[in-house]
Design an enzyme around this catalytic site. Structure first.
Site, PDB file in Angstrom:
ATOM      1  N   ASN A 161     -54.812   1.038  -6.749  1.00  0.00           N
ATOM      2  CA  ASN A 161     -53.837   0.446  -7.688  1.00  0.00           C
ATOM      3  C   ASN A 161     -53.028  -0.688  -7.065  1.00  0.00           C
ATOM      4  O   ASN A 161     -52.717  -1.654  -7.764  1.00  0.00           O
ATOM      5  CB  ASN A 161     -52.944   1.529  -8.302  1.00  0.00           C
ATOM      6  CG  ASN A 161     -52.044   2.180  -7.302  1.00  0.00           C
ATOM      7  OD1 ASN A 161     -52.444   2.403  -6.155  1.00  0.00           O
ATOM      8  ND2 ASN A 161     -50.829   2.473  -7.696  1.00  0.00           N
ATOM      9  N   GLU A 260     -49.077  10.452  -0.091  1.00  0.00           N
ATOM     10  CA  GLU A 260     -48.352   9.858  -1.220  1.00  0.00           C
ATOM     11  C   GLU A 260     -49.254  10.037  -2.434  1.00  0.00           C
ATOM     12  O   GLU A 260     -50.293   9.388  -2.542  1.00  0.00           O
ATOM     13  CB  GLU A 260     -48.055   8.388  -0.934  1.00  0.00           C
ATOM     14  CG  GLU A 260     -47.101   8.227   0.252  1.00  0.00           C
ATOM     15  CD  GLU A 260     -46.792   6.786   0.633  1.00  0.00           C
ATOM     16  OE1 GLU A 260     -47.454   5.869   0.108  1.00  0.00           O
ATOM     17  OE2 GLU A 260     -45.904   6.583   1.460  1.00  0.00           O
ATOM     18  N   CYS A 294     -47.925   4.377  -9.234  1.00  0.00           N
ATOM     19  CA  CYS A 294     -47.557   5.793  -9.149  1.00  0.00           C
ATOM     20  C   CYS A 294     -46.136   6.028  -9.638  1.00  0.00           C
ATOM     21  O   CYS A 294     -45.780   7.132 -10.015  1.00  0.00           O
ATOM     22  CB  CYS A 294     -47.706   6.260  -7.706  1.00  0.00           C
ATOM     23  SG  CYS A 294     -46.809   5.202  -6.560  1.00  0.00           S
ATOM     24  N   GLU A 473     -42.543   8.111   4.097  1.00  0.00           N
ATOM     25  CA  GLU A 473     -42.810   6.929   4.917  1.00  0.00           C
ATOM     26  C   GLU A 473     -41.776   5.878   4.547  1.00  0.00           C
ATOM     27  O   GLU A 473     -41.037   6.020   3.574  1.00  0.00           O
ATOM     28  CB  GLU A 473     -44.242   6.441   4.714  1.00  0.00           C
ATOM     29  CG  GLU A 473     -45.268   7.471   5.226  1.00  0.00           C
ATOM     30  CD  GLU A 473     -46.674   6.920   5.439  1.00  0.00           C
ATOM     31  OE1 GLU A 473     -46.808   5.771   5.899  1.00  0.00           O
ATOM     32  OE2 GLU A 473     -47.630   7.647   5.150  1.00  0.00           O
TER      33      GLU A 473
END
Ligand code: NAD
Length: 492
Positions: A161, A260, A294, A473
């Site tokens: 993405n 993630e 996301c 992160e």
């Protein structure tokens, strides 16, 4: 219009131990804008993945392993310089693979690719450890300090993405900490990854430090890489289900992981919000990158007194969004990533109707009367009227869709926002300062935006809870993940 790849990318090869490697087995990189083949991609088999991991291990004790952090930082800045010099090629690669607007590729994807490398190069230089002095009951004095060391060989498995953004978000901190890497980009987006390997090559980064293998997940390069015993840690961005498969693959080796994963994020609009700003913000958070971020809001909760007015304004604003060629003036949305993904999103559009949704706008495929009709486009779509337990309200669609529901009370909306297996991000739109803080801290997510969306400071922690990920992160959180610390305790 073709939106083809730059000439340097006529075939997409792997990059292993400082060399570009072709393989016998190729798959097609297909444009989602019109369905034409862009270039063949050379798929890495298990033997090539093994060579890449061995090269990365070897490089740990080579010139890279002996460099100071300042020298490594200089190298990463040089890679960023190459990306800036070849900026237009990177933009063309991102647009051709993903079908996104050119302006977005320029202002977000490639811009952030450069920023990620430069930010972590600089942060790495000021990373430090802990220091404690201790006096025991016996009167003995101790001095404790920590040293940071690389974890070793990092496997980085990336999604489609935000391809360049995701790869550099991992490569910047991993490399400044002295690790070496094997990167597997998504099979859907091999082009900017190949250009990134060229940038590492041109910048003179020693062979084996950054390796790239192309391929799929199960039964291909992704699985071969995550199962490889020579990998010390895995950083993964992608679907929660894939995360679970990778967790199983690394379990026997008890390897470090940073995940993630997916989201089903909520935006909450209170009646006291700046109405126009909230409409604009929710349109952006629902439909940017065709809803394939996301962090996008797929669930929108609006306080009942402004619900009807808000839905009407969202409908008008959404129907004014331009969907089209990546370089059309004012274009907001291009295609989705692939025909397969479009079919998945359209299956949710059909399901929403079965589940009782009112389709406020969209829900289908736009027609253009040209070759884009062979592309993977979907109209931006708004639903209302679904129950909280409808699958379209609970499952991540990852397309340009959102469901808008009314709410009456603060405690009620907080409960509904948290009633999801995901926990990535949320938005609160209100002008009541106390409420903004009170509500946002009760969301079970990794990041909340108040009266905005998506803006990031790269030093802040980023990640999700529940099905949305493991670890954080960003800034020192990335440096902590990509380092092994040893505590040294000295009797003084
Ligand atoms: P995906 O999980 O299908 O694929 C991601 C990567 O994993 C690809 O490179 C794929 O080839 C690889 N892969 C798949 N199966 C594998 C396996 N068994 N072993 C090893 N590798 C495997 O995800 P996607 O469709 O590329 O990306 C979309 C998803 O990513 C969405 O769920 C989105 O929410 C999530 N995402 C999360 C974040 C975040 O920061 N939380 C950011 C971007 C995307």
């Amino acid at each position: 219009m073709s939106f083809s790849l730059p000439p340097a990318l006529s075939s997409l090869r792997n990059y292993v131990d400082g060399e570009f490697v072709a393989t016998d087995k190729c798959f097609d990189n297909v444009s989602p804008l019109h369905g034409k083949v862009l270039a063949p991609v050379h798929e890495a088999d298990a033997a090539l993945v093994d060579r890449a991991v061995q090269a990365a291990r070897q490089a740990l004790s080579g010139p890279w392993g002996r460099m100071s952090v300042e020298e490594r930082a200089k190298m990463l800045h040089r890679v960023a310089d190459v990306i800036e010099r070849r900026f237009d090629e990177f933009v063309a690669a991102e647009v051709a693979d993903t079908g996104r607007p050119v302006e977005q590729a320029r202002a977000l994807d490639v811009y952030r690719g450069v920023a990620n490398l430069r930010t972590f190069a600089d942060l790495g230089k000021v990373a430090h450890g802990d220091y404690f002095e201790t006096r025991l009951a016996s009167g003995q004095n101790l001095m404790n300090y920590t040293v940071r060391k690389p974890l070793g060989v990092i496997a980085s498995i990336c999604p489609w993405n935000l391809p360049l953004l995701s790869m550099t978000w991992k490569a910047g901190p991993a490399l400044i900490c002295g690790n070496t890497m094997v990167v597997k980009p998504s099979e859907e987006t091999p082009s900017s990854a190949t250009l990134l390997a060229e940038a590492f090559h041109e910048a003179g980064v020693p062979p084996g430090v950054f390796n790239l293998v192309h391929g799929f997940g199960p039964g291909s390069a992704g699985e071969a890489l995550t199962r490889h015993p020579g990998v010390d840690a895995v950083t993964f961005t992608g679907e929660s289900r894939t995360g679970a498969a990778i967790m199983k693959a690394v379990a026997d080796g008890v390897k470090d992981i940073s995940f993630e994963l997916g989201g089903k994020n909520a935006a909450v609009v209170f009646a006291d919000a700046d109405f126009d700003a909230a409409v604009e913000g929710v349109v952006r958070s629902s439909f940017s990158n065709s809803g394939q971020v996301c962090l996008c809001s797929e669930r929108v909760y609006v306080e009942r007194p402004i619900f009807d007015k808000f839905v009407a304004a969202m409908k008008a604003r959404t129907e004014a969004l331009k969907v089209g060629w990546p370089d059309e003036p004012g274009v907001f949305m291009g295609s989705l990533i692939s025909h397969e993904h479009r079919d998945k999103v359209l299956s949710y559009c059909a399901l929403a109707v079965q589940e009782g949704a009112t389709v406020v706008t969209g829900g289908g495929v736009p027609t253009f009367g040209d070759e884009r009709d062979n592309g993977a486009f979907v109209q931006p779509t708004i639903w209302t009227g679904l129950a909280d337990d409808a699958r379209c309200v609970r499952e991540e669609v990852f397309g340009p869709v959102c469901h808008i529901a009314p709410f009456d009370r603060e405690d009620e909306v907080i409960r509904r926002v948290n009633d999801t297996p995901y926990g990535l991000a949320g938005c609160v739109w209100t002008t009541n300062l106390s409420r903004a803080h009170r509500v946002s801290r009760q969301f079970h997510v990794g990041i909340v935006w108040i009266n905005t969306w998506f803006s990031r400071d790269l030093r802040t922690p980023f990640g999700g809870s529940k099905l949305s990920g493991i670890g954080r992160e960003g800034g020192r959180h990335s440096l902590d993940f990509y380092s092994e610390t040893t505590n040294i305790c000295v009797a003084i």
